[in-house]
Design an enzyme around this catalytic site. Sequence first.
Site, mmCIF file in Angstrom:
data_model
loop_
_atom_site.group_PDB
_atom_site.id
_atom_site.type_symbol
_atom_site.label_atom_id
_atom_site.label_comp_id
_atom_site.label_asym_id
_atom_site.label_seq_id
_atom_site.Cartn_x
_atom_site.Cartn_y
_atom_site.Cartn_z
ATOM 1 N N HIS A 53 2.009 3.217 -3.341
ATOM 2 C CA HIS A 53 1.107 3.991 -4.203
ATOM 3 C C HIS A 53 1.530 5.442 -4.347
ATOM 4 C CE1 HIS A 53 -2.234 1.551 -5.471
ATOM 5 N NE2 HIS A 53 -2.361 1.027 -4.280
ATOM 6 N N GLN A 109 0.838 -1.208 0.000
ATOM 7 C CA GLN A 109 0.000 0.000 0.000
ATOM 8 C C GLN A 109 0.873 1.259 0.000
ATOM 9 O OE1 GLN A 109 -3.619 0.801 -0.846
ATOM 10 N NE2 GLN A 109 -3.122 -1.245 -0.163
ATOM 11 N N GLU A 157 -9.504 2.928 4.568
ATOM 12 C CA GLU A 157 -9.957 2.548 3.224
ATOM 13 C C GLU A 157 -9.920 1.018 3.088
ATOM 14 O OE1 GLU A 157 -7.072 3.393 0.226
ATOM 15 O OE2 GLU A 157 -8.463 3.021 -1.412
ATOM 16 N N HIS A 158 -8.760 0.427 3.411
ATOM 17 C CA HIS A 158 -8.628 -1.037 3.408
ATOM 18 C C HIS A 158 -8.395 -1.492 4.840
ATOM 19 C CE1 HIS A 158 -6.889 0.160 -0.589
ATOM 20 N NE2 HIS A 158 -7.712 -0.785 -1.003
ATOM 21 N N HIS A 211 -52.611 22.414 0.351
ATOM 22 C CA HIS A 211 -52.282 20.986 0.449
ATOM 23 C C HIS A 211 -53.467 20.215 1.029
ATOM 24 C CE1 HIS A 211 -48.181 22.239 -0.275
ATOM 25 N NE2 HIS A 211 -47.765 20.984 -0.235
ATOM 26 N N ASP A 222 -7.487 -5.423 -5.131
ATOM 27 C CA ASP A 222 -6.994 -4.352 -6.011
ATOM 28 C C ASP A 222 -7.175 -4.740 -7.474
ATOM 29 O OD1 ASP A 222 -6.163 -2.679 -4.019
ATOM 30 O OD2 ASP A 222 -4.076 -3.324 -4.046
#
Length: 424
Positions: free
Chosen positions: A254, A251, A320-321, A413, A354
């Site tokens: 990235h 990770q 996120e993960h 109404h 992924d």
Amino acid sequence: MNVQCISELTPDERRVLFKRSGGVTDAKDTAREIIGRVREEGDVALRDYAREFDGCEVGNIDITADAARASEELDADLRAHIETAAANIRAFHEAQVPDDWRQSFGGRELGRRFRPIKRVGVYAPGGTASYPSSALMGIIPAAVAGVEHIAVATPPAETLDPVTLAAIHIAGADAVYQVGGAQAVAALAYGTETVSSVEKITGPGNRFVTAAKADVRGDVDIDFLAGPSEILVLADSTANPAFVAADVVAQAEHDPNASVVAVTDSEALAESIAESIDAQASGREREDIIRETLSSDASGVFLARSISEAVLFAEEYAPEHLSIQADDDEALLERIDSAGSVFLGPYTPVAAGDYASGTNHVLPTNGGARVTGGLSVETFLRSSTVQRLDRESLSNIRDTITALATAEGLEAHAVSVERRFSEE
Ligand code: NAD
């Protein structure tokens, strides 16, 4: 890497760790300036920014035909693997398509219907790395949802990555543009001479892409903020430190703005994970980026006093993960609500999701998992409610409607209901 005890973190260290802006906050002003110029100057600005940020001269901005050609010319073996990944992603997303439904609620027939958004823009990142996988992840759910026009933007380059182009075509894009960063988001949101505007922009990207998506939100819909990647591994003493470290290092490659965290209640495991991370980072092709990520205040190996403290830490972080590598992973999962995508057990590396297991890898970062999940078919659908009442079911709620309408001072109404009963 050093091991830090959660209980010894100062309030400031804890704040920085949990804030992990991924640099998005710092990119806000740049993104806004780029968006302004694209709105004023259109394609001219796109070409200038390609020169400035991507170091290349852009001829045709529209590269739809190049993508089709790249797909035809792609190496057969690689093409087969892309098609395998695409088929797995398609199968998982087809299972998500919701059915329209209607049901009687005491005689009131009520329901929901789902329809695709007509025009969407998918950002396929590709600055410091190529991401054919993100192209598949962004485009396939849109195609499964039935979106009429899927436009894709991907950064320009002297030589465009043929694999990303092929993946974009295979996944089912209708138009492809070579434009990256905040300028791509601006072009998709507001249109230029070449790029036609869309109704929703989706996809991951670096801090400039993410800051631009935050800026255009409101003028155009967006999925959510999917910025620099994050992982949190929650491990107990039974975890294999080399597996945990491998996921952390993966990770970290990235983006230097990525955030990578491992948390465990075992001191021995924490030390082994930290050592293994250092060893596995050495000699990697992207070691510079990995080292920068590992040394950031938003990354680290953390020791909890108990597995409960580790779980609370993971839940508060909302990664996120989330990878759970522990004896009773299902029991730990039961105690977690906030995570973009969860990976259970030693043989479920994040890299499976992924690329090829079928789940989507476009996921909320920076705590976004507290309020949303990742990209899915629903991202590309809107729902309307539908209802039919008959005289009896309307009469059952007649008094409630008129009482509430009168309380709100909206007499017309109330009349619209009473009229149905006064014309007999
Ligand atoms: P990218 O396509 O996101 O960004 C490249 C573009 O950034 C360039 O085209 C350029 O226009 C712009 N840019 C670069 N430097 C700039 C500067 N100084 N000023 C203004 N604009 C500038 O590609 P990338 O940089 O490789 O980043 C991909 C990102 O996507 C990574 O952060 C990765 O972690 C992230 N990602 C996230 C997810 C997710 O679901 N959250 C999934 C995949 C990838």
